[in-house]
Design an enzyme around this catalytic site. Structure first.
Site, PDB file in Angstrom:
ATOM      1  N   ARG A  34       0.850  -1.196   0.000  1.00 26.18           N
ATOM      2  CA  ARG A  34       0.000   0.000   0.000  1.00 26.18           C
ATOM      3  C   ARG A  34       0.885   1.245   0.000  1.00 26.18           C
ATOM      4  O   ARG A  34       0.981   1.988   0.977  1.00 26.18           O
ATOM      5  CB  ARG A  34      -0.916  -0.018   1.222  1.00 26.18           C
ATOM      6  CG  ARG A  34      -2.035  -1.075   1.137  1.00 26.18           C
ATOM      7  CD  ARG A  34      -3.010  -0.725   0.023  1.00 26.18           C
ATOM      8  NE  ARG A  34      -4.088  -1.670  -0.122  1.00 26.18           N
ATOM      9  CZ  ARG A  34      -5.274  -1.561   0.462  1.00 26.18           C
ATOM     10  NH1 ARG A  34      -5.515  -0.562   1.277  1.00 26.18           N
ATOM     11  NH2 ARG A  34      -6.215  -2.457   0.229  1.00 26.18           N
TER      12      ARG A  34
ATOM     13  N   GLN B 101       0.009   1.958  -6.666  1.00 23.35           N
ATOM     14  CA  GLN B 101      -1.432   2.136  -6.784  1.00 23.35           C
ATOM     15  C   GLN B 101      -1.993   1.523  -8.061  1.00 23.35           C
ATOM     16  O   GLN B 101      -3.104   0.979  -8.068  1.00 23.35           O
ATOM     17  CB  GLN B 101      -1.789   3.620  -6.721  1.00 23.35           C
ATOM     18  CG  GLN B 101      -1.685   4.201  -5.318  1.00 23.35           C
ATOM     19  CD  GLN B 101      -2.060   5.670  -5.267  1.00 23.35           C
ATOM     20  OE1 GLN B 101      -2.174   6.330  -6.311  1.00 23.35           O
ATOM     21  NE2 GLN B 101      -2.245   6.198  -4.074  1.00 23.35           N
TER      22      GLN B 101
ATOM     23  N   ASP C  82      -2.791  -2.108  -7.545  1.00 17.95           N
ATOM     24  CA  ASP C  82      -3.582  -2.440  -6.361  1.00 17.95           C
ATOM     25  C   ASP C  82      -4.948  -3.001  -6.748  1.00 17.95           C
ATOM     26  O   ASP C  82      -5.950  -2.286  -6.815  1.00 17.95           O
ATOM     27  CB  ASP C  82      -3.742  -1.208  -5.479  1.00 17.95           C
ATOM     28  CG  ASP C  82      -4.318  -1.525  -4.115  1.00 17.95           C
ATOM     29  OD1 ASP C  82      -4.784  -2.672  -3.909  1.00 17.95           O
ATOM     30  OD2 ASP C  82      -4.324  -0.634  -3.249  1.00 17.95           O
TER      31      ASP C  82
ATOM     32  N   SER D 240      -7.939  -2.634  -4.256  1.00 15.52           N
ATOM     33  CA  SER D 240      -8.619  -1.338  -4.284  1.00 15.52           C
ATOM     34  C   SER D 240      -9.513  -1.199  -5.511  1.00 15.52           C
ATOM     35  O   SER D 240     -10.627  -0.680  -5.421  1.00 15.52           O
ATOM     36  CB  SER D 240      -7.591  -0.204  -4.253  1.00 15.52           C
ATOM     37  OG  SER D 240      -6.964  -0.138  -2.984  1.00 15.52           O
TER      38      SER D 240
ATOM     39  N   TYR E  17      -4.417  -0.083   7.543  1.00 12.66           N
ATOM     40  CA  TYR E  17      -5.585  -0.798   8.044  1.00 12.66           C
ATOM     41  C   TYR E  17      -5.852  -0.400   9.493  1.00 12.66           C
ATOM     42  O   TYR E  17      -5.004   0.165  10.188  1.00 12.66           O
ATOM     43  CB  TYR E  17      -5.375  -2.309   7.970  1.00 12.66           C
ATOM     44  CG  TYR E  17      -5.245  -2.844   6.566  1.00 12.66           C
ATOM     45  CD1 TYR E  17      -6.357  -2.950   5.741  1.00 12.66           C
ATOM     46  CD2 TYR E  17      -4.014  -3.235   6.069  1.00 12.66           C
ATOM     47  CE1 TYR E  17      -6.253  -3.439   4.458  1.00 12.66           C
ATOM     48  CE2 TYR E  17      -3.889  -3.727   4.770  1.00 12.66           C
ATOM     49  CZ  TYR E  17      -5.014  -3.827   3.978  1.00 12.66           C
ATOM     50  OH  TYR E  17      -4.894  -4.311   2.702  1.00 12.66           O
TER      51      TYR E  17
END
Length: 377
Positions: free
Chosen positions: A122, A127, A130, A133, A226
């Site tokens: 993360r 990104q 990911d 996500s 998280y």
């Protein structure tokens, strides 16, 4: 073209996605790769074999992976398929070794470089890879729609000739990617929206999509972006503060999920039994046990006067766009591991290293190693 990429047909009962979509095949060609597709791989997502222009099709999954340098899938292939892979080849898919520890041995035996998409670091640089996500975005979008069609009322305020109908109240618990998208969608549909998360920094994010933030005074920030597990005292304080908001809501959407772990319990049976007649809960954490007491994964249940929806594999319900986003995640990974038309792994790259589950016959992730060694974390 020297590099061969294979795409498998998903066999899971709730799985409609495919790891590559027709519109992106040309980008594989630019990488110096040829594509072999298992027959019917994209049909469940609405893509015919003929749509994959330039790709070859093979009926047998064992044959399609036999000479592939890279195998792409959504869910981890079976042990039999892994055993048929070319030694030293790469696999990219969701793996979840906590649920599929039996796959670690064939991966190591074939010296497969397995990239577990659920472990993409993360960090901002990763990104584009990911997949958690990208898929959570679609699940968050779908949740208010699913809840709305089960409500005995409408979401927006409406003025009619005989009076006005007030807007429904929607509470979203867990403000990660899915939760924020759920808030944004519910707001666009005209609902009054509230968001809750144990991480106080999500307050501004909730407000940015038109929602009020429910502040319980408890800071539950953990590692890796998280939430951490709350203490018993913190849980009691949080539950007391949340009960009023839960029982005022017409629709509650819960999204709290940590990959590889049992979902945290956010809503008790007592709280649900105090909800309004006709209220609905959409539990997006059903895959890992659910956030609500009374959730039955994959089923719709009634607790008190509320209905709990616990859908499984929600992104698969939007298979076309889910497949497109997932395929783009995979292409971003391929950009990292394919150089000059050949597989080339830079083990010093933190994204490659963080996503690599097995390589050269070894399990590289400590949590997965403990599964094999039968050592309690």
């Amino acid at each position: 073209m020297s590099l061969k990429i294979a795409v498998l047909k998903e066999v899971g009962s709730n799985e409609r996605r495919v790891a590559m979509v027709p519109v992106l095949v040309k980008r594989l060609t630019k990488l110096g790769a040829s594509l072999a597709l298992q027959t019917g791989a994209g049909v469940a997502a609405g893509f015919a074999d003929a749509d994959y222009v330039g790709a070859t099709t093979v009926d047998d999954p064992l044959r399609v992976v036999a000479d592939a340098d890279i195998v792409l899938a959504v869910q981890a292939p079976s042990a039999a398929v892994l055993a048929a892979m070319k030694p030293g080849a790469a696999l990219a898919s969701f793996v979840y070794p906590q649920k599929h520890a039996d796959l670690l041995e064939p991966l190591c035996e074939r010296q497969v470089s397995a990239f577990a998409l659920e472990t993409v670091p993360r960090i901002s640089r990763a990104q584009a890879l990911d997949a958690l996500s990208s898929q959570a975005t679609l699940a968050g979008y779908y949740a208010p729609l699913l809840g709305a069609v089960h409500l005995p009322r409408i979401l927006p305020m409406m003025t009619t000739a005989v009076g006005s109908l007030r807007a429904a109240r929607v509470l979203v618990m867990g403000l990660g990617v899915a939760g924020l998208q759920a808030l944004a969608t519910a707001h666009r549909l005209g609902a009054i929206t509230e968001g809750y998360d144990v991480r106080p920094e999500t307050k501004e994010q909730a407000q940015s999509v038109g929602a009020k933030f429910v502040d319980t005074g408890v800071d539950g920030r953990g590692e890796g972006g998280y939430a951490r597990e709350l203490t018993a005292e913190e849980q009691a304080r949080t539950q007391e503060a949340l009960t009023l908001h839960i029982q005022q809501a017409d629709l509650v959407i819960t999204t709290a999920n940590v990959p590889g772990r049992t979902a945290p319990r956010l809503i008790s049976r007592a709280q649900i039994e105090g909800m309004k007649p006709g209220s609905v809960i959409v539990d997006l954490a059903a895959e890992s046990g659910g956030n609500c007491e009374g959730t039955v994964p994959g089923e719709t249940t009634t607790v008190g006067r509320a209905t709990i929806l616990a859908p499984l594999n929600v992104p698969s319900l939007l298979a076309q766009h889910a497949s497109e986003l997932y395929a783009k995640n995979l292409l971003s990974l391929l950009d990292l591991i394919v150089k000059d038309g050949a597989l080339s792994l830079d083990l010093g790259d933190e994204v490659v290293a963080g996503t690599l589950l097995t390589h050269a016959g070894e399990i590289r992730q400590p949590a997965a190693r403990r599964l094999v060694e039968n050592v309690t974390p």
